[in-house]
Design a protein around this motif. Structure first.
Motif, short mmCIF file in Angstrom:
data_model
loop_
_atom_site.label_atom_id
_atom_site.label_comp_id
_atom_site.label_asym_id
_atom_site.label_seq_id
_atom_site.Cartn_x
_atom_site.Cartn_y
_atom_site.Cartn_z
N PRO A 1 -4.62 22.42 25.26
CA PRO A 1 -4.07 22.04 26.57
C PRO A 1 -4.00 20.52 26.69
N ILE A 2 -3.06 20.07 27.50
CA ILE A 2 -2.85 18.63 27.64
C ILE A 2 -4.11 17.93 28.14
N GLU A 3 -4.91 18.62 28.94
CA GLU A 3 -6.13 18.00 29.48
C GLU A 3 -7.15 17.71 28.39
N GLN A 4 -7.09 18.43 27.29
CA GLN A 4 -8.05 18.26 26.20
C GLN A 4 -7.46 17.54 25.00
N ALA A 5 -6.22 17.09 25.12
CA ALA A 5 -5.51 16.56 23.96
C ALA A 5 -6.15 15.29 23.41
N MET A 6 -6.54 14.38 24.29
CA MET A 6 -7.12 13.12 23.80
C MET A 6 -8.45 13.36 23.09
N ASN A 7 -9.22 14.28 23.58
CA ASN A 7 -10.49 14.60 22.90
C ASN A 7 -10.22 15.16 21.51
N GLN A 8 -9.19 16.01 21.40
CA GLN A 8 -8.86 16.57 20.10
C GLN A 8 -8.39 15.49 19.14
N VAL A 9 -7.57 14.57 19.61
CA VAL A 9 -7.09 13.46 18.77
C VAL A 9 -8.27 12.62 18.28
N LEU A 10 -9.15 12.29 19.20
CA LEU A 10 -10.31 11.46 18.85
C LEU A 10 -11.21 12.17 17.85
N ASN A 11 -11.44 13.45 18.07
CA ASN A 11 -12.32 14.20 17.17
C ASN A 11 -11.73 14.31 15.76
N GLU A 12 -10.43 14.60 15.69
CA GLU A 12 -9.79 14.73 14.38
C GLU A 12 -9.79 13.39 13.64
N PRO B 1 0.83 -1.22 0.00
CA PRO B 1 0.00 0.00 0.00
C PRO B 1 0.86 1.26 0.00
N VAL B 2 0.34 2.29 -0.68
CA VAL B 2 1.07 3.56 -0.83
C VAL B 2 0.21 4.71 -0.32
N SER B 3 0.85 5.65 0.39
CA SER B 3 0.15 6.83 0.89
C SER B 3 1.11 8.00 0.93
N THR B 4 0.61 9.13 1.37
CA THR B 4 1.42 10.30 1.71
C THR B 4 0.87 10.86 3.01
N ALA B 5 1.68 11.58 3.77
CA ALA B 5 1.28 12.03 5.10
C ALA B 5 1.03 13.53 5.11
N GLU B 6 -0.13 13.93 5.65
CA GLU B 6 -0.50 15.35 5.74
C GLU B 6 -1.35 15.57 6.99
N PRO B 7 -1.45 16.83 7.44
CA PRO B 7 -2.39 17.14 8.52
C PRO B 7 -3.82 16.89 8.07
N PRO B 8 -4.77 16.71 8.98
CA PRO B 8 -6.15 16.39 8.61
C PRO B 8 -6.78 17.39 7.65
N TYR B 9 -6.50 18.69 7.82
CA TYR B 9 -7.20 19.68 6.98
C TYR B 9 -6.84 19.52 5.51
N VAL B 10 -5.62 19.05 5.20
CA VAL B 10 -5.23 18.86 3.81
C VAL B 10 -6.09 17.78 3.16
N TRP B 11 -6.35 16.70 3.88
CA TRP B 11 -7.19 15.63 3.33
C TRP B 11 -8.61 16.11 3.11
#
Length: 875
Positions: free
Chosen positions: A204-215, A169-179
């Motif tokens: 903030p670190i306290e909200q980091a996991m929520n941001q990861v999950l949402n993205e 499999p082939v891909s390229t890596a970008e931030p979510p907004y690019v996709w």
């Protein structure tokens, strides 16, 4: 004996308390952070860059095959797969070496704007994907769209080319907004690779996991049919604040542990960003770029996956080094200074430990790998400046300790009033003057004539005054006062004040055993000589000094504040120096044994501070001095801020002249001064050199700010560990000054504050004098204006024009850095704050100069005729 043993026991108790307190402070501030979610499994993958501290791909210094093998040995026990970023410069060996260690590989090709380099990367990527069965997928480019190096269509074409030539499999890596913005790119790849780095999003670190999950869920919802790989996910252990995102080791450990647990629950495919800290990236974006590794640049695991996490894992070593570094001076001080109460021993011992802690902490921070040439030079300068500032802090702290906690004084001198017991040696009083207001000098002479001492003469030496109308009244008045008052007019005489004093010494009455010098504006008390001359009964005493004091300052705010600024030195510094026979001699209210003055070489005409230089020579010859803080005469303070600055410039410039002539005697090898005399002369002048360092730091700070804005690759924000001590020393000095005034100078609180402002206003003047003194051989004697007309407001502002220019420069630099680099970057705001604080002395100068220019009533106006020109020779 019991008293001595009791004192030694107390000293040892203080030492033990200090050492235990320091260890306790380190331990308390480095308590391990307890994290809620440990991790005990194997990590799916890590981004793998095998560059070490002395390697840099931008400079062509790449890791060897052995380096790569070593790094794979480090990560192999912890991970299942590694991701590479380039297929050239030796990195093409990663898959082969990883296979030997049972690791899978996502191989990458680095694409940028150079078509030829891109072609080489693609060819090599295809070759290693075909040759290594452990390459399970390939990555064509990394954040190419994010950097703007290629268009989406160009990147898609590269992806399609590789897909046609490999069987993985082939891909390229970008931030979510690019996709989300380029669905055509998503169609071109076999799977979508996203980077989830909440730190860069200011989360903030306290909200980091929520941001990861949402993205992640956003991309999953947009492309439900595509497999999603998290190509980079992590948190930096060091770097600037970004909004609520703090780069720290504890936060990195928190993020990684939480993410690994979340990824396990969600069954995500991922690579942690990244395996090792990459010092070479520091020049790309500061410390934060270099500190994403799970392992540091030395290949040491930065934090455990279970249990508590220490923000500074090496704190025990740093504590031990700081304590050991401080122990000898602390041990020497506490056991030797039994003249201090235990509170003073404890206070200064704690100050020594604090300075040691700061130096060790700063040095450890400065040793961070990966600094560029400019940063290394800047940090070296910062450490040097910090050493100077901390030395000043120790000097000020010792003075405070001795003033507040000294239990007994050894050299306290009191006026000897009463019966002279037949000891009345002749005193020759020398009054030098140049272009002085006649009414002022006449009043000085009248006060001398009214003294109760029976055996003295007065020599008035007017040198270089051109206007006969100025000096003729003095000649006439001396004639009226009788034969003991002699007047000399020297039309063209070299040597400035020292030249006039040497002339006076040459014509002094042969039977005069003591020479006294006062400035032409001083009005002495009737008992001056009666109270001081008896100390010359001691043949070891070469000079007796009384403090400079002032009159007619009460009703003018400017005069009031500089009067109290002067008082601090004479009621605090001189009293402490007197304990070690190390006072500064002043050219007014001073008495010197005549023969000794001649024996040591008369007054030094090469030095514009001939009085302080003479005092040093007398100490070098082994003589003693007497200083009593009682006032026996009062002069006039400078009328203008310009005069105030001129006077202080002369003092500082003259001090540098003296140091350049006598520096060998201040060295440990110097034999003519005692250790404490060396200490007081060196430490007494060191704050003036700190003012010179401040001047250099201000100019350097403005230049560095320009570099931060225009050349960010080469300039970075200094770590806050350098800046906070600088700010702390500034406020420490202010606090110590107020405390000392509270202990020794009887004045209102507002007067204490105004004295501090007045002294601060001279920072630039002193710094400029030191720099000029270092690099020039001599300057003309500069007079201090007295009885000067009040300047206009515009003149008052012009008197501080250099300070105002630097103040504006600092403010513009602070604003520009905060505006263009601030946003959510805490380091930018700290740097800007530091620049603003550095402007305080210039604000003080502008304030004092403006205050002086405002119209105020003057107590001396009623009895003072206008002066035709600035005058005065006071120190």
């Amino acid at each position: 004996m019991r008293k001595i043993l009791r004192m030694r026991g107390t000293a040892w108790g203080v030492l033990l308390l200090l050492v235990l307190g320091n260890i306790g402070a380190w331990a308390f501030s480095n308590r391990p952070a307890t994290l809620e979610r440990p991790w005990s499994g194997t990590i799916a993958g890590v981004a793998f860059n095998p560059y070490g501290p002395n390697q840099d791909p931008t400079e062509g210094r790449h890791p060897s095959r052995a380096d790569i093998a070593r790094d794979l040995d480090v990560v192999a026990p912890y991970v299942l797969s590694v991701r590479s970023y380039s297929a050239l410069n030796g990195l093409e060996a990663i898959p082969e070496l990883a296979a030997d260690r049972g690791l899978l590989v996502t191989a990458g090709a680095w694409l940028a704007q150079d078509p030829a380099a891109n072609e080489q990367e693609i060819v090599s990527l295809v070759r290693i994907a075909r040759a290594n069965s452990n390459v399970k997928r390939v990555m064509v480019g990394n954040e190419v769209m994010y950097r703007g190096d290629l268009e989406a269509s160009q990147l898609a074409e590269y992806v399609q080319r590789v897909k046609r030539q490999v069987n993985v499999p082939v891909s390229t890596a970008e931030p979510p907004y690019v996709w989300l913005e380029h669905p055509e790119l998503a169609e071109a790849v076999d799977f979508i690779t996203i980077h989830l780095l909440p730190y860069w999003e200011k989360v903030p670190i306290e909200q980091a996991m929520n941001q990861v999950l949402n993205e992640y869920n956003r991309i999953k919802a947009a492309y439900p049919g595509k497999h999603i790989l998290i190509g980079e996910v992590g948190w930096p252990s060091d770097g600037a604040y970004r909004g609520g995102a703090e780069a720290s080791l504890v936060n990195q450990a928190t993020f990684i542990r939480n993410f690994l647990n979340l990824a396990g629950e969600q069954r995500w495919d991922f690579y942690i960003m990244e395996a090792f800290d990459q010092p070479w990236k520091r020049v790309l974006g500061g410390p934060v770029e270099a500190n994403w590794g799970i392992w540091d640049a030395g290949r040491n695991l930065k934090f455990p996956m279970q249990g508590g996490v220490l923000e500074v894992p090496s704190w025990r070593v740093l504590c031990a080094v700081a304590t050991a570094f401080a122990f000898l001076p602390m041990f020497w001080f506490v056991l030797r200074r039994n003249d201090l109460r235990p509170g003073g021993q404890l206070f200064y011992g704690a100050l020594i430990l604090t300075v040691s802690n700061v130096l060790v902490w700063t040095w450890a921070e400065a040793m961070t790998a990966g600094m560029g040439t400019m940063s290394t030079v800047a940090f070296g300068i910062l450490i040097t400046a910090q050493v100077i500032l901390l030395a000043v802090m120790l000097i000020d702290g010792l003075e405070l300790t001795e003033v507040v906690w000294t239990a007994r004084y050894k050299r306290r001198f009191q006026p000897l009033r009463g019966d002279l017991s037949g000891y009345t040696p002749k005193v020759s009083i020398h009054v030098p003057c140049y272009n002085e207001p006649a009414h002022m000098v006449i009043e000085t002479l009248n006060r001398l004539a009214a003294m109760g001492y029976p055996n003295f003469e007065v020599l008035v030496i007017d040198n270089n005054t051109k206007d006969e109308a100025v000096w003729k009244p003095l000649e006439e008045h001396c004639a009226k006062l009788g034969p003991n008052f002699r007047f000399f007019h020297l039309p063209k005489w070299p040597g400035y004040k020292a030249g006039a004093l040497n002339f006076a010494l040459a014509v002094t009455a042969p039977d005069a055993e003591v020479v006294a010098v006062i400035d032409s504006d001083y009005q002495v008390t009737p008992d001056w000589l009666c109270a001081t001359i008896p100390y010359f009964k001691n043949p070891k005493v070469a000079f007796v000094q009384s403090p400079q004091d002032y009159r007619e300052w009460e009703h003018d705010p400017f005069h009031r504040m500089i009067n109290w600024e002067y008082q601090g030195f004479f009621k605090i510094g001189m009293v402490q120096r007197n304990e070690r026979n190390a006072i500064i001699q002043h050219g007014t209210m001073t008495l010197i044994r005549t023969q000794v003055l001649k024996d040591v070489g008369w007054w030094a005409e090469w030095c514009i501070c001939e009085d302080a230089e003479l005092g040093l020579r007398l100490f070098e010859e082994g003589y003693e001095s007497v200083y009593m803080p009682d006032s026996f005469g009062q002069g006039l303070v400078p009328d203008s801020f310009a005069g105030y600055k001129t006077q202080r410039f002369r003092w500082a410039y003259g001090a540098v002249q003296i140091i350049k002539r006598h520096w060998r005697e201040f060295l440990p090898s110097g034999k003519r001064l005692t250790g404490m005399q060396k200490y007081h002369f060196v430490t007494g002048w060191l704050p003036w050199f700190a003012d010179a360092a401040h001047m250099a730091f201000v100019i350097g700070g403005i230049i560095w700010s320009i570099g931060l804005l225009t050349l960010p690759r080469w300039f970075e924000f200094p770590p806050t560990v350098f800046l906070f001590p600088t700010l702390s020393v500034f406020f420490f000095k202010v606090l110590v000054g107020l405390w000392l005034y509270e202990a020794r100078v009887e004045c209102r609180f507002i007067d204490k504050v105004s004295a501090a402002i007045a002294g601060m206003a001279l920072t630039h003047t002193v710094g400029r004098a030191v720099w000029q003194g270092l690099f020039t051989k001599g300057r003309p004697f500069v007079r201090t204006p007295k009885c000067e007309d009040q300047p206009a407001l515009i003149q008052g502002l012009l008197n501080a024009r250099e300070e105002a220019a630097l103040m504006v420069g600092l403010w513009i630099a602070a604003w520009a850095v905060a505006w263009f680099e601030g946003g959510n970057n805490r380091d930018a705001y700290i740097w800007s704050l530091m620049l603003v604080v550095q402007s305080f002395p210039y604000i003080a100068a502008l304030f004092v100069s403006t205050l002086n220019a405002l119209p105020h009533g003057k107590a001396s106006t009623a009895d003072a005729a206008p002066a035709p020109a600035p005058a005065g020779t006071a120190d």
